[in-house]
Structure formats: structure tokens, C-alpha cells
Enzyme design. Structure first.
Site, PDB file in Angstrom:
ATOM      1  N   LYS A  34       0.817  -1.224   0.000  1.00 34.47           N
ATOM      2  CA  LYS A  34       0.000   0.000   0.000  1.00 34.47           C
ATOM      3  C   LYS A  34       0.850   1.273   0.000  1.00 34.47           C
ATOM      4  CE  LYS A  34      -1.596   1.072   4.019  1.00 34.47           C
ATOM      5  NZ  LYS A  34      -1.094   2.351   4.524  1.00 34.47           N
ATOM      6  N   THR A  35       1.823   1.340   0.917  1.00 35.98           N
ATOM      7  CA  THR A  35       2.636   2.554   1.041  1.00 35.98           C
ATOM      8  C   THR A  35       3.454   2.790  -0.220  1.00 35.98           C
ATOM      9  OG1 THR A  35       2.761   2.185   3.424  1.00 35.98           O
ATOM     10  CG2 THR A  35       4.315   3.750   2.478  1.00 35.98           C
ATOM     11  N   ASP A 219      -4.494   8.287   2.797  1.00 38.06           N
ATOM     12  CA  ASP A 219      -4.058   6.973   3.287  1.00 38.06           C
ATOM     13  C   ASP A 219      -5.025   6.488   4.369  1.00 38.06           C
ATOM     14  OD1 ASP A 219      -2.531   4.710   3.632  1.00 38.06           O
ATOM     15  OD2 ASP A 219      -0.957   5.699   4.801  1.00 38.06           O
ATOM     16  N   GLU A 220      -5.092   5.168   4.572  1.00 38.73           N
ATOM     17  CA  GLU A 220      -5.941   4.558   5.619  1.00 38.73           C
ATOM     18  C   GLU A 220      -7.368   5.116   5.555  1.00 38.73           C
ATOM     19  OE1 GLU A 220      -4.842   2.106   7.116  1.00 38.73           O
ATOM     20  OE2 GLU A 220      -2.720   2.291   7.585  1.00 38.73           O
ATOM     21  N   GLN A 250      -9.698  -4.019   7.291  1.00 39.44           N
ATOM     22  CA  GLN A 250      -8.890  -3.609   8.439  1.00 39.44           C
ATOM     23  C   GLN A 250      -9.480  -2.381   9.141  1.00 39.44           C
ATOM     24  OE1 GLN A 250      -4.434  -4.205   8.228  1.00 39.44           O
ATOM     25  NE2 GLN A 250      -4.831  -4.163   6.033  1.00 39.44           N
ATOM     26  N   ARG A 593      -0.545 -10.154  10.774  1.00 41.16           N
ATOM     27  CA  ARG A 593       0.698  -9.579  11.309  1.00 41.16           C
ATOM     28  C   ARG A 593       1.857 -10.561  11.159  1.00 41.16           C
ATOM     29  NH1 ARG A 593      -0.320  -5.410   9.994  1.00 41.16           N
ATOM     30  NH2 ARG A 593      -2.151  -6.420   9.151  1.00 41.16           N
TER      31      ARG A 593
END
Length: 704
Positions: A34-35, A219-220, A250, A593
Site C-alpha cells: 500500500k505505502t 491513506d488509511e 482492516q 501480522r
């Protein structure tokens, strides 16, 4: 330059980065890059499309993320991207208000106050208006103000209250707003609200920024709330391009006001036919992704994606069924040691739990085993404020002359004893060379009366504790001191209450092995556990954290403990609209994770809220495909540390059973009279007494 920027991107990533026209929602799965997509998109706009930096607005949720994003962009383009607006919602709104302070009705030198400063301002407000701070606790007023500001409601916009208490809260909100105007202060919630109001009211200013920011990147996006979404829509004119990146699977901050519906709303408002899905995962093994996909697929309110990887399937997930929470913690220690023997750094191991209170036993067993640990994003159990307050009351029960304990809780919860009164008491005690407690009875006048309520409270608690067992003493002190009611009024007080419950659990377990002088020994034990036993700065250490705190992190090996009904999924979520779906998203975050290994565990018996419970295994475990789940330890019976296991006609406490009408449940109690009756806690129908002569009930085999 375009080829070098796009090198290594997979087709969906490349499609997102090079989007020419229209707005986009990039549905970025966990570990899908994503980043990289977001930063490469900005670099592509700057270098390939020659978009000036000042025409780009990039929004993140943390200052750390904003700094990292800017560093990565500058690394990609090889030059500074000064002029671009990049930061958090609050940071960008602050920048906007500094430039337009006069239009916003602010003083040029307005000051930002944090949560603690805001609380102090509310306390001053109460004092100024002679309002009882016990009836109107400052933290509750703070919660009321922020709870209304965050969705954009001023006091004048609130519906009329129909009771005296509600009317007073609204009046205090109005008075607080006037006080902030007078003192030229702005709290965090005000930054966004004031910015939104300014853009909504000033068409010329709004049009200026719509023309300036051709590209808005967020973002997010799944974590945006209603007011943040409205703020973004004001900045985006007809020709602006919104590029929102997020993952509806998420979205785990509903309790903070995050609106998962903003993703569908964006698609509808900006004519986005389909999201761009980033589904290739670069983090986890195939088995871990299979588990995550299977769990999240049960949610109905999702846009839908399927994570996959080119990596190997890897090891199966390992499931351990513990007798009790002590056994579970011992299992974690045993497995951590085994991983360490394989030369895995401690820092690559994380232990995740649903509730902060679960850390206590894990901390204790890791400490006993000499394994360094660090509680990520929070304090160790015996360092937490509510625990230190409760222990201070217990110390005063044992020894009223304990000055340090006296000073900690003499005005907690608030009982009108100010710092000046405490100073006078300390001066008198020093002159008389005696304790603060002894001095209370010798003071006269107005100051003496302030301490009388406190000393009488301690004496009542001492008397009440004389006839109680140790765990009941701790519960009586937690409740009688007012701490339980005090934290129950906080916005996020549920976590503090859970910690206080865990303190009662700790007392119950401790008294079994220390029956002679449990209070004195327990206080010594707590002091030792609160000592310098955590990892030192920079030391390699196992990471302990809640699942919420783990979002955005990754580890080689992850332990997820407490997979039981009412714990994970949490009992509060089961009664809330869409609560179960958010719990499932939380589990999805936990599973993703891990890069290589996942250890899952649940206990057949666990102390919760001061009582022994016999919970059912979490329904979420049953969502994981059997072919990727390996049982590495199964307890045959739920043996509690203080309760011998006894079977009655083949039935036993904690046994999982099935009923044709009530469904699945767990036996909580067995009674033998003329017949055998069992008290069953059913998942869907609660507690029911069943007579085995008539009940059509069968044991349920749940082990894989």
C-alpha cells in the site's frame, strides 16, 4: 524515468499508480504494498505528469507516517518536494487555520491545547461557575464535548435535552466554547471542525483550494470519520482527482468514530465503478493468508478481495487448547524458548491479545522465565494508573501511615481536596514529625473537614475487609474507593475496568499459594513485578500488545491468545450493531501480522471479572480450514487451579455440549439430586438449567 519508477510493480499496482482520469479507491489488502503504491503515485505525478508539488495534498493518520511518506517520495524523485501539503488531518487543518485565522474568527496567535490541557480548562470552568465536579466529572464533560465536536455539532445545534443533567452538559459545552474563544485556544477536535466550517461558509476560499489541490491522496481511508469525509468533499471540486487508499477488512476503529461506509460513499459520490484491488501479499505464507481469507469471508459488509502470495504455503497454524490461563501463558513461554533456540530474535516475536488486562499473566510468566519483554503502545500491568491507585488504597488498608499511598489517592476520585490543603497537611505533619494520617485527626477548622471524608472511607474499608477472603477484599476496595464508578464514566474506561477486574483475578490466584499473609505478600509481589523487569531501551525483547496496537506492524512469529467466546469476540461486541463484523476484522488484522508462524490458543477455564469462567472456544477458530490448522496440545478437561475436576455420569464442568434448540454451550455447573441437572451457558441463549432425564443434549467434539 517512468520505467524506473514503475519497476517491480505488479499489474494492479501499476494500474493504480498510472491512473490518468477520474478518482479511485485502491482496496489495499494487508501486506500488499500500500505505502509503495501511494508514494510511487505521488512521485509519478511530480516527475512524469509534471504536476507542481503545491497542487498535491496528501493526508495520513500519524505524523510518523507523514514523515516516512515524504522521505520515500524524495528518495524516489531525488529532490525535495517542498510546497506539497502532506500531513495528518489535524496537522493540515492547523496549517490552513494559521493562514486564514482572521476568516476563521481566531486570534493570530491562537494556541493548540492537548487532551490534558483541555481537561484542565474544563476543571477551571467548573470552579468558575461553582459546579460540583463530583456530580459533573471533568472527564465526562470532556467526553461529551469531543463526542459532539467530532461529528461537527456545536452546542447550539444539539437537540434540546429533556433532563436537568443533559441540559447542564449542554450549557457547559456552550460555556467551554466561550472560554476557548476568550483564551484564544483551540483543542484537537476544534481544528477540523473550524476548518470545515470555514470552507463551508466561504465560497471564494473553498474555490481557491479546489483549484489549487488538483490531486488529493488519502491513506488509511477506512479510518476516516464523517466530518473528515465532509472536509475532503469540500476540498474536491468537479475537476479534482481523489486517490483514496484503504482496506475495509482492516477497519477496526469504529469505537473512535471511523465510518467504514465512507468507502462505498466515495464510490457513489465520485462515480467510481470498481475499486482497484491490491490482492498480492508480500508478507505472509500461503497458510496464513488462507486463514485470514476464510475468517474475513464471513463478513457481509465488505467490498471483497482475496489475498494470495507467490510464497510457499509454509507451516500450518498451530492451535493449543489450555486447561486455564496459567497453562496458556506457560505454553507461550515454552514456544518462545523454542523459537529462540532457532536463533530467532525476540523482537521478531509478538504476543497479541484482545484486552489489555490479559498482559498481566503473560508478563509474569515471561519475567519468571527470564525472557525480556516490552509492552508495545502501553504500560506494563502494574504500572497502569488505575492499578497503582487501587494498590495505594490497599496499602492504606494495611498501613494508614503510608504517606506515599495517602498522597496518591487522597483526592482520587476527586473529593474536593486541593493541592493547597494537602500542602497545609504536609507542613503540619512535618512540624509534628508524624504521618499524614496521624495529622488528619489533629487538624482543626475547614482544612480538617476536607480530610475527614477520606479517613472515614479508609476506616470503613478496613472494617469491611476483616470478614472477607483476599480476592473479595480487593474487589471491596476497588468498588468502595469509588475507582470502579470513576473509571466507568470515562470515554474509554472499559479497558481500565478490565484491568481492575484482572487485579481481582490476580489476588484470587495469589492467595491460593500465599494463604498466610496475602495482602502484605501481594503488595510486595506487585512492587517487584512493577520494578525494572521490562526490557531496557534497545534490548532485544518479545513484543506484547493488543491487536489494535498491532495494526501496521509485522513479525516473523505471532501468538494470538484468548480465542474464546466473550473474550474474542468480545462480549460487548456481541450486543452491538455490526459488532461481530468488526471483531472479525480485528482477527483478520491479528492473523496478517505474521510472516511465517502463527500460534493460536484458548483456555477451557479462565478467571474473568473475579470469577472462574468456562468459556467456549471462539467461533472464529471454526472458520479456519482444518487442513491448515495443527493441534499441538489439547487439555482433556478444564482443570481450574483451585477447583478439582470431577465428572458426574460422564458430564463435567467446562464440557462443550450441543442442544437441538439452544445450540452450542458449555457446562457451568452440575447438580446431583433425584436426577442430574446441568447449568449450561449457551452461545445464543445464555444460561439454562437442564434435567438430563428429559434434555436431548449431547457432548460436542470440537478438537481437530
Amino acid at each position: 524515468m517512468s520505467d524506473s519508477l514503475l519497476a517491480g510493480l505488479n499489474p494492479p499496482q501499476r494500474h493504480a499508480v498510472t491512473l490518468e482520469q477520474g478518482s479511485a479507491l485502491v482496496l489495499a489488502g494487508a501486506g500488499s504494498g500500500k505505502t509503495r503504491v501511494l508514494t510511487t503515485r505521488i512521485a509519478w505525478l511530480l516527475q512524469v505528469k509534471q504536476v507542481p508539488a503545491y497542487r498535491i495534498l496528501a493526508v495520513t493518520f500519524t505524523n510518523k507516517a507523514a514523515r516516512e511518506m515524504q522521505t520515500r517520495i524524495e528518495g524516489l524523485i531525488g529532490q525535495s518536494c517542498r510546497g506539497m501539503w502532506i500531513g495528518t488531518f489535524h496537522g493540515l487543518c492547523h496549517r490552513f487555520l494559521r493562514q486564514h485565522w482572521r476568516d476563521a474568527g481566531l486570534a493570530q496567535n491562537f494556541a493548540i491545547i492537548d487532551m490534558q490541557d483541555q481537561l484542565s480548562a474544563i476543571k477551571r470552568l467548573l470552579k468558575q461557575h461553582n459546579i460540583d465536579s463530583e456530580r459533573y466529572p471533568p472527564k465526562q464533560i470532556q467526553f461529551f464535548i469531543n463526542q459532539n465536536k467530532e461529528p461537527g455539532l456545536r452546542p447550539q445545534q444539539l437537540p434540546p435535552a429533556h433532563d436537568v443533567y443533559g441540559k447542564q452538559l449542554q450549557q457547559l459545552y456552550l460555556a467551554y466554547q466561550a472560554q476557548c474563544e476568550q483564551e484564544h485556544t483551540v483543542d484537537f477536535a476544534e481544528l477540523l471542525l473550524r476548518s470545515y466550517e470555514l470552507l463551508a461558509a466561504h465560497a471564494a476560499l473553498r474555490e481557491h483550494y479546489q483549484q489549487r489541490f488538483a490531486h488529493l491522496l488519502i491513506d488509511e481511508f477506512q479510518d476516516t470519520n464523517a466530518l473528515q469525509y465532509r472536509w475532503l468533499t469540500l476540498l474536491s471540486g468537479s475537476d479534482n482527482q481523489i486517490f483514496a487508499v484503504g482496506d475495509d477488512d482492516q477497519s477496526i476503529y469504529g469505537f473512535r468514530g471511523a465510518e467504514i461506509g465512507n468507502m462505498r460513499r466515495l464510490m457513489q459520490d465520485y462515480a467510481i465503478e470498481q475499486p482497484i484491488k491490491l490482492e498480492q501479499n508480500y508478507r505472509s505464507t500461503g497458510a496464513i493468508l488462507q486463514a485470514a481469507n476464510a475468517v474475513i469471508a464471513r463478513n457481509q459488509q465488505r467490498l471483497g478481495k482475496q489475498l494470495w502470495t507467490e510464497a510457499a504455503e509454509g507451516a500450518p497454524l498451530k492451535l493449543f487448547q489450555a486447561n486455564n490461563e496459567q497453562n496458556e501463558a506457560e505454553h507461550v513461554v515454552e514456544q518462545v524458548r523454542a523459537l529462540r533456540q532457532q536463533a530467532l530474535p525476540y523482537s521478531e516475536i509478538a504476543v497479541l491479545y484482545r484486552s489489555n488486562a490479559q498482559s498481566r499473566l503473560l508478563e509474569h510468566h515471561l519475567f519468571q522465565a527470564g525472557i525480556p519483554y516490552r509492552v508495545y503502545g502501553g504500560l506494563r500491568f502494574f504500572e497502569r494508573q488505575e492499578i497503582k491507585h487501587a494498590l495505594a488504597y490497599l496499602r492504606l488498608i494495611l498501613d494508614p501511615d503510608d504517606d506515599a499511598a495517602f498522597l496518591r489517592v487522597v483526592n482520587v476520585p476527586a473529593r474536593g481536596i486541593g493541592s493547597r490543603s494537602v500542602e497545609q497537611l504536609q507542613q503540619f505533619a512535618q512540624q509534628q514529625q508524624q504521618s499524614l494520617w496521624q495529622s488528619c485527626s489533629q487538624l482543626t477548622g475547614r482544612v480538617a473537614s476536607k480530610f475527614l471524608t477520606f479517613t472515614l472511607l479508609i476506616e470503613r474499608l478496613q472494617e469491611a475487609c476483616q470478614s472477607l477472603d483476599f480476592a473479595s477484599q480487593v474487589e471491596a476496595v476497588v468498588k468502595g474507593s469509588g475507582l470502579r464508578e470513576f473509571y466507568g464514566q470515562e470515554k474509554e474506561g472499559r479497558e481500565r475496568l478490565d484491568n481492575l477486574d484482572e487485579l481481582v483475578n490476580a489476588a484470587a490466584l495469589f492467595s491460593q499459594t500465599n494463604p498466610e499473609w496475602p495482602l502484605a505478600d501481594f503488595l510486595a509481589h506487585a512492587a517487584l513485578e512493577a520494578g525494572e523487569h521490562g526490557a531496557k531501551p534497545g534490548e532485544d525483547a518479545v513484543q506484547l500488545m493488543t491487536v489494535h496496537a498491532a495494526k501496521g506492524l509485522e513479525f516473523h512469529s505471532v501468538f494470538l491468545v484468548g480465542l474464546e467466546e466473550s473474550l474474542f469476540p468480545h462480549e460487548n461486541a456481541l450486543s452491538e450493531h455490526s459488532g461481530l463484523e468488526e471483531e472479525r476484522r480485528l482477527l483478520y488484522v491479528a492473523l496478517t501480522r505474521a510472516r511465517q508462524q502463527l500460534f493460536l490458543s484458548h483456555a477451557q477455564a479462565r478467571f474473568l471479572h473475579g470469577q472462574m469462567r468456562y468459556p467456549l472456544r471462539s467461533r472464529f477458530v471454526d472458520d479456519i480450514p482444518a487442513n491448515i490448522l495443527q493441534t499441538i496440545g489439547v487439555a482433556r478437561s478444564p482443570i481450574a487451579p483451585h477447583m478439582p475436576h470431577t465428572a458426574v455420569d460422564g458430564w463435567f464442568i467446562g464440557q462443550t455440549v450441543e442442544h437441538p434448540v439452544f445450540g452450542c454451550g458449555s457446562i457451568a455447573q452440575i447438580e446431583r439430586g433425584q436426577s442430574v441437572r446441568i447449568h449450561v451457558n449457551f452461545v445464543q441463549h445464555g444460561l439454562k438449567w437442564l434435567d438430563l432425564r428429559f434434555a436431548s443434549i449431547t457432548p460436542r467434539q470440537i478438537n481437530r
